[in-house]
Design an enzyme around this catalytic site. Structure first.
Site, PDB file in Angstrom:
ATOM      1  N   THR A   1       0.799  -1.229   0.000  1.00  0.00           N
ATOM      2  CA  THR A   1       0.000   0.000   0.000  1.00  0.00           C
ATOM      3  C   THR A   1       0.832   1.279   0.000  1.00  0.00           C
ATOM      4  O   THR A   1       0.646   2.153  -0.852  1.00  0.00           O
ATOM      5  CB  THR A   1      -0.961   0.011   1.202  1.00  0.00           C
TER       6      THR A   1
ATOM      7  N   ASN B   1       5.509  -0.834   3.689  1.00  0.00           N
ATOM      8  CA  ASN B   1       4.661  -0.477   4.830  1.00  0.00           C
ATOM      9  C   ASN B   1       5.453  -0.540   6.136  1.00  0.00           C
ATOM     10  O   ASN B   1       5.193   0.211   7.065  1.00  0.00           O
ATOM     11  CB  ASN B   1       3.464  -1.412   4.928  1.00  0.00           C
TER      12      ASN B   1
ATOM     13  N   LYS C   1      -7.634   2.806   5.655  1.00  0.00           N
ATOM     14  CA  LYS C   1      -6.417   2.488   6.404  1.00  0.00           C
ATOM     15  C   LYS C   1      -5.685   3.774   6.756  1.00  0.00           C
ATOM     16  O   LYS C   1      -5.637   4.703   5.946  1.00  0.00           O
ATOM     17  CB  LYS C   1      -5.486   1.602   5.571  1.00  0.00           C
ATOM     18  N   ASP C   2      -5.085   3.791   7.940  1.00  0.00           N
ATOM     19  CA  ASP C   2      -4.343   4.971   8.386  1.00  0.00           C
ATOM     20  C   ASP C   2      -3.237   5.347   7.414  1.00  0.00           C
ATOM     21  O   ASP C   2      -3.117   6.499   6.999  1.00  0.00           O
ATOM     22  CB  ASP C   2      -3.782   4.760   9.800  1.00  0.00           C
TER      23      ASP C   2
END
Length: 186
Positions: free
Chosen positions: A79, A100, A162-163
């Site tokens: 991501t 990540n 998502k953060d």
């Protein structure tokens, strides 16, 4: 007396007018919307276009720009590096967003890419694996550039599930919002 015929002079005049018109910058957009959907293939937009409503994806496709062959030129597409390539226009070796999580040599252990002990999520007990800050992002993002281009009058908001998606897309000058599954809130 000119050595050019009236026709040649007219062509030069038309070319000059057209070049001036082409050099006129397009008006600034009042709204920029960037939608990133993980694992959503580009062909889905055309394959399922008959299912899109006029006020949703259909409106964005008809009135905006969309990529028909958006690919990453690198292998690792988790991501953070994937979103960072889109929002910064550069690969992880320049933006600092290589994964990540990565190994922190100073600490001798893996750490979240966006962890920052100086910041914590409001209303939540700080956790060592929280993604809390864009401090690790090197360079600017689309959100940062839009804020600066409007002399900080424009807004840059990133909303994600998502953060780390929200933080990377908001950059250092935007405002990230995400769904916190533990709290059940944005």
């Amino acid at each position: 007396m000119s050595c050019f015929s009236p026709f040649a002079r007219m062509l030069v005049l038309i070319a000059a007018v057209l070049s001036i018109a082409a050099a006129t910058p397009a008006p600034r957009p009042r709204l920029v919307v960037l939608i990133i959907i993980d694992q959503f293939r580009a062909d889905y937009l055309t394959r399922f276009s008959d299912l899109f409503s006029p006020g949703g994806f259909r409106r964005l496709m008809d009135g905006g720009a969309w990529m028909t062959d958006a690919t990453y030129n690198h292998l690792h597409v988790t991501t953070i590096p994937g979103h960072s390539v889109i929002t910064s226009g550069t690969y992880g070796y320049r933006s600092g967003m290589i994964d990540n999580y990565w190994f922190d040599r100073a600490a001798g252990q893996p750490r979240p890419a966006l962890a920052d002990s100086q910041y914590h999520i409001l209303g939540k007990q700080p956790q060592p694996d929280d993604h809390t800050s864009p401090r690790s992002i090197q360079g600017s993002t689309l959100s940062d550039e839009l804020r600066m281009a409007t002399n900080f009058k424009g807004k840059a908001v990133a909303i994600a599930m998502k953060d780390y998606s929200a933080i990377v897309c908001a950059g250092t000058l935007g405002t990230p919002y995400w769904f916190d599954t533990g709290a059940g809130l944005f």
